[in-house]
Design a protein around this motif. Structure first.
Motif, PDB file in Angstrom:
ATOM      1  N   HIS A  50       0.828  -1.131   0.134  1.00  0.00           N
ATOM      2  CA  HIS A  50       0.100   0.022   0.076  1.00  0.00           C
ATOM      3  C   HIS A  50       0.901   1.360  -0.015  1.00  0.00           C
ATOM      4  O   HIS A  50       1.834   1.250   0.970  1.00  0.00           O
ATOM      5  CB  HIS A  50      -0.777   0.041   1.293  1.00  0.00           C
ATOM      6  N   ASP A  54      -4.088   5.991   4.019  1.00  0.00           N
ATOM      7  CA  ASP A  54      -5.499   6.040   3.750  1.00  0.00           C
ATOM      8  C   ASP A  54      -6.259   6.650   5.107  1.00  0.00           C
ATOM      9  O   ASP A  54      -6.207   6.306   6.199  1.00  0.00           O
ATOM     10  CB  ASP A  54      -6.421   4.667   3.807  1.00  0.00           C
ATOM     11  N   HIS A 154     -12.893   7.625   1.216  1.00  0.00           N
ATOM     12  CA  HIS A 154     -11.768   7.916   2.117  1.00  0.00           C
ATOM     13  C   HIS A 154     -10.623   8.481   1.080  1.00  0.00           C
ATOM     14  O   HIS A 154     -11.012   8.708   0.064  1.00  0.00           O
ATOM     15  CB  HIS A 154     -10.987   6.455   2.572  1.00  0.00           C
ATOM     16  N   HIS A 156      -6.952   8.573  -0.215  1.00  0.00           N
ATOM     17  CA  HIS A 156      -5.639   7.774  -0.379  1.00  0.00           C
ATOM     18  C   HIS A 156      -4.547   8.880  -0.543  1.00  0.00           C
ATOM     19  O   HIS A 156      -4.909   9.695  -1.821  1.00  0.00           O
ATOM     20  CB  HIS A 156      -5.561   6.849  -1.494  1.00  0.00           C
TER      21      HIS A 156
END
Ligand code: ZN
Length: 550
Positions: A50, A54, A154, A156
């Motif tokens: 990732h 987030d 959300h 990112h």
């Protein structure tokens, strides 16, 4: 004259003071509400780390997104994967990428829409120059959202070093705004006996244990060990990736991972580092991740060759210093293991070019594609009626770093049109995934980035398009189609109203193709002709035409 010493002092001390404040206060919050994270930097995902943080957006889209620093908007993108995106290049050497946005602010929003009409494409890529869109800390730059491959509203936010292009952890800039008193938790450990060199509890395959162990772990020869663990934060139920993992044996540290930076090139090496959610505490020879460090001659592998107890200790730590410690014992006990046949033609070496030639199959794997040496569990499955044989190159999929070229021979040409053939990868559950491919001289060629099970299939079926609640379209001003493409992938689509292009968005999570009707362009309350065509990878085209009141 008497001021000179002061000037010299300033000259020497200012850069140091500046570099320290730079880390604690270089960026402001992207939001005007308390920050909570739903994902952290470097969390393990399938096939990649990732790449950012987030941030939760209180369960909704449409929160004002503020620039975290002084700089300029350097890229404006609309993509199927990340939805609406902005790159902002900051003056302090970092660039942020904001993903899954619901919308851009006025001058940019119009420019993006114009670009969509001009190119007749939903996806947009604009690279403004440094004077077009300067931004200041706290200035609104967009609206947060849930577009692209996102499973709930959300933000990112990636941060990368502009110069190196490395993704880095942005959390050090926001530590003072987010509370974390919870330490990482170890779920299980996994043992990796090395093929032909080691054995654990009488077995030569990988085995997991939970701690504390109920049975003794007995090993002999060369083994590796790995750990599955998650981190936690205050006021959330989410789990996160672990910042630091350290493994010691008899009080000697032999491995440490610090998840703080990686490049795009390194990203796929997660396949080498991890196995079934466990992070290995050794490095395979093709694994060049800079976040991993080993401190013995065997790259973190361990040789158990004494009949005694070896004391292993895992120490897990987060960025805030919350720490947990997990000791366990491995007893050295001689056990037999098989002698490998290194001459076997299915034994592939990671630092060599490998070629496989089987009846009706050819595979070229460039040097450096494999992360480690491997003995394939190879099998050819015959079905006389099938288009081709089915080739199990290995029973379990082995991801590679770069692509290899795979050729599979067509045995029964069931369809005359050669553009309909493609190579399919067969999953363990019987599900197949298209790898595309091109027919040439009796073979279909495709690029593969894993060794699994492959065969040839044909796709002559058009994508199916279905309208969703068309009677509501005039109220919601949203035209929604659902698309179904079972065999291959959707590669193109085009929507029109009254024969003129309109920018339909393809929502990849739900497989819907959606147009939010622009009231300035499409007259309300009258009948319009809506048309959508969708093309798959084998050139099959689906089309729907409807007369509806909008
Ligand atoms: Zn994310």
């Amino acid at each position: 004259m008497k001021y000179i010493p002061t000037i010299i002092l300033l000259f020497f001390f200012t850069p140091l003071a500046y570099s320290q404040t730079q880390l604690s206060a270089a960026f402001v919050s992207p939001f005007d509400f308390p920050l909570l994270m739903s994902g952290n930097f470097g969390e393990l995902r399938i096939g990649h780390f990732h790449s950012g943080l987030d941030f939760k957006t209180q369960g909704v889209s449409g929160k004002k997104l503020f620039s975290i620093g002084e700089g300029y908007i350097s890229r404006i993108l609309v993509t199927h994967g990340s939805g609406y995106m902005l790159h902002v290049r900051y003056n302090n050497g970092y660039t942020a990428i904001y993903r899954h946005l619901s919308g851009f602010i006025p001058p940019i929003a119009e420019r993006v829409e114009n670009e969509q009409y001009k190119n007749e494409m939903w996806e947009v890529s604009i690279t403004p120059d440094s004077i077009e869109y300067p931004v200041h800390p706290g200035q609104q730059i967009a609206w947060s959202g849930n577009t692209g491959y996102s499973f709930g509203p959300h933000l990112h936010m990636d941060l990368f070093e502009t110069k190196s292009g490395d993704y880095v952890d942005a959390l050090p800039f926001y530590k003072h705004l987010i509370k974390d008193t919870r330490a990482p938790v170890l779920q299980s450990i996994m043992f990796f006996p090395r093929w032909g060199k080691g054995v654990v509890n009488g077995k030569e395959e990988c085995q997991t244990f939970t701690l504390p162990t109920t049975e003794p772990i007995e090993a002999w020869g060369v083994i590796g060990v790995g750990v599955k663990a998650y981190d936690y934060m205050d006021e959330t139920t989410n789990h996160y990736g672990v910042h630091t993992v350290s493994l010691s044996i008899d009080n000697q540290e032999i491995f440490r991972s610090v998840v703080n930076r990686f490049s795009t090139e390194e990203n796929r090496m997660i396949y080498s580092w991890t196995y079934h959610s466990h992070m290995k505490s050794f490095m395979e020879p093709g694994n060049k991740l800079r976040m991993l460090q080993t401190f013995n001659e065997q790259n973190g592998l361990i040789t158990i060759d004494e009949e005694r107890e070896y004391q292993f200790t895992y120490v897990l730590k987060d960025l805030y210093g919350n720490t947990s410690t997990y000791p366990f014992t491995v007893r050295g006990k001689p056990q037999p293991f098989t002698q490998p046949d290194y001459k076997n033609k299915f034994y592939l070496e990671w630092d060599k070019t490998n070629t496989l030639n089987e009846p009706g199959l050819e595979l070229h794997i460039p040097k450096g594609s494999l992360y480690d040496n491997v003995l394939l569990n190879n099998e050819i499955l015959f079905d006389s009626g099938a288009i081709s044989f089915t080739y199990q190159l290995n029973d379990e999929s082995i991801p590679m770093h770069t692509y290899g070229d795979l050729y599979i021979g067509v045995r029964n040409k069931t369809v005359a049109d050669s553009t309909k053939y493609y190579i399919a990868r067969m999953g363990k559950n019987g599900k197949t995934t298209s790898l595309g491919g091109k027919y040439e001289n009796g073979f279909v060629k495709a690029r593969v980035r894993e060794l699994g099970t492959f065969t040839i299939q044909v796709d002559t079926v058009s994508p199916k398009i279905k309208e969703i609640n068309p009677r509501q379209w005039k109220n919601t001003r949203k035209i929604i189609f659902k698309v179904e493409e079972k065999e291959t992938d959707i590669t193109a689509y085009r929507g029109t109203i009254d024969g003129k292009y309109v920018p339909f968005a393809w929502e990849i999570v739900t497989n819907r193709i959606v147009y939010s009707v622009n009231s300035r362009k499409i007259k309300r309350g009258v009948k319009h002709t809506v048309e959508l065509s969708v093309t798959d990878a084998c050139g099959n085209k689906g089309k729907i035409t409807m007369d509806v009141i909008l």
